[in-house]
Design an enzyme around this catalytic site. Structure first.
Site, PDB file in Angstrom:
ATOM      1  N   HIS A  54      63.193  42.266  32.924  1.00 59.02           N
ATOM      2  CA  HIS A  54      61.755  42.336  33.221  1.00 59.02           C
ATOM      3  C   HIS A  54      61.157  40.949  33.457  1.00 59.02           C
ATOM      4  CE1 HIS A  54      62.148  46.457  32.063  1.00 59.02           C
ATOM      5  NE2 HIS A  54      62.452  46.156  30.815  1.00 59.02           N
ATOM      6  N   ASP A 107      62.635  49.833  20.807  1.00 57.11           N
ATOM      7  CA  ASP A 107      61.879  48.645  20.438  1.00 57.11           C
ATOM      8  C   ASP A 107      61.106  48.877  19.141  1.00 57.11           C
ATOM      9  OD1 ASP A 107      62.815  47.528  22.759  1.00 57.11           O
ATOM     10  OD2 ASP A 107      60.866  47.303  23.717  1.00 57.11           O
ATOM     11  N   HIS A 216      61.984  50.983  33.526  1.00 54.38           N
ATOM     12  CA  HIS A 216      63.437  51.112  33.456  1.00 54.38           C
ATOM     13  C   HIS A 216      63.943  52.144  34.464  1.00 54.38           C
ATOM     14  CE1 HIS A 216      61.971  50.054  29.353  1.00 54.38           C
ATOM     15  NE2 HIS A 216      62.879  49.116  29.490  1.00 54.38           N
TER      16      HIS A 216
END
Length: 328
Positions: A54, A107, A216
């Site tokens: 990213h 995450d 993603h």
């Protein structure tokens, strides 16, 4: 698919080493893919991170006025809890740590686990979770809405507040007030190629786009035939305005974000239409960021983020920042 890499398994470490060599104001923490400010400062530490792919998020926003550290995972893979834990320990100045977490299941789990580990050692850790994506809920990778490019507003505004001496509790409160005022939607013109898997992230026909796609390659709301830039912007802005209460004379900041393979020409065309739509509604645009801020490898497409500002958010947004990817 041709990519300028060596071995796929070495991408993360070689990328991190190259990043640090190019940016003398940052350092690695030990031998880990954790990038931190060169020098600790006596303030609350702000840490973010996530899977690689990213860039410039998140390492590009480590520096004065933004993050104290970014924890890098493998491509599209959450960093492990032990790496986040080392980032917390490696940046702690005794004032506590705030974790800025994008809302992806891996995450959230790993950052929260790291917070528990650090808390057991006496480090005061709190968190805010960014869920700015308005396109879909309960997607492939997350429960609830995803955290995407609007996260940069959180880095910038909370980073400025931390630099000004806000306490950990004040930063947590500010973050929880800010995040509901940030809304993002993206679209893709082509999938990205994931070198660690050797596959495209999803499939699109030559004349199709995916509206609401995740960073993603998670599915969006729908596929449709390719249209003009103005038509995309009209639809996407309308979706955002359904989600955020904006009236005439309200002030906003914007991010027109490229996903990796989109030219600046295209992004400025998008910004042109976006500004016209908002100006026609007498919404005041205080600041606009145009460029690559949270990409998806070489995905084609863009996202629009709108942040509704109050006087506090505005002052902090306009404060000084000096990082590899953002200087003002």
């Amino acid at each position: 698919m041709k990519k300028i890499i060596n071995k796929p398994e070495n991408i993360l470490n070689e990328m991190v080493e190259g990043f640090v060599l190019a940016n003398p104001d940052v350092r690695k923490i030990g031998d880990l893919p954790v990038i931190a400010r060169k020098n600790k400062t006596k303030k609350v530490s702000l840490i973010s991170g996530g899977g690689s792919g990213h860039e410039p998020s998140h390492a590009g926003f480590v520096g004065e006025g933004m993050l104290d550290a970014a924890v890098c995972g493998e491509i599209f893979t959450s960093p492990s809890a032990d790496k986040v834990y080392e980032a917390i320990k490696g940046t702690d100045s005794g004032m506590g740590t705030l974790l800025i977490i994008k809302n992806y299941s891996g995450d959230v789990m790993n950052f929260e686990m790291a917070a528990d580990m650090a808390s057991a050692e006496g480090i005061n850790v709190k968190k805010v979770i960014v869920n700015d994506d308005i396109a879909v809920e309960n997607s492939t990778w997350t429960v609830g809405r995803r955290g995407v490019a609007g996260t940069i507003f959180v880095h910038k505004i909370l980073g400025a507040a931390a630099e000004k001496g806000y306490s950990l509790d004040q930063l947590e409160k500010l973050g929880n007030e800010l995040i509901p005022n940030i809304k993002t939607i993206g679209m893709a013109t082509k999938p990205c190629y994931v070198p660690t898997s050797g596959k495209l992230s999803f499939e699109l026909k030559e004349d199709e786009i995916e509206m609401g796609v995740g960073i993603h390659g998670e599915p969006g709301t729908h596929k449709e035939k390719a249209k003009t830039a103005d038509e995309y912007v009209e639809y996407m802005t309308a979706q955002i305005l359904k989600e955020i209460d904006l009236k005439a004379n309200d002030e906003v900041a914007l991010i027109v974000n490229g996903l990796g393979d989109t030219t600046l020409i295209e992004l400025f065309i998008v910004n042109n239409k976006l500004n016209k739509i908002l100006s026609q509604k007498n919404i005041k645009i205080v600041k606009t960021f145009v460029g690559n801020y949270m990409t998806s490898l070489d995905m084609g497409g863009f996202s629009i983020s709108v942040c509704k500002l109050n006087s506090t958010f505005k002052e902090l947004l306009e404060s000084k920042a000096n990082t590899p990817a953002l200087k003002q």
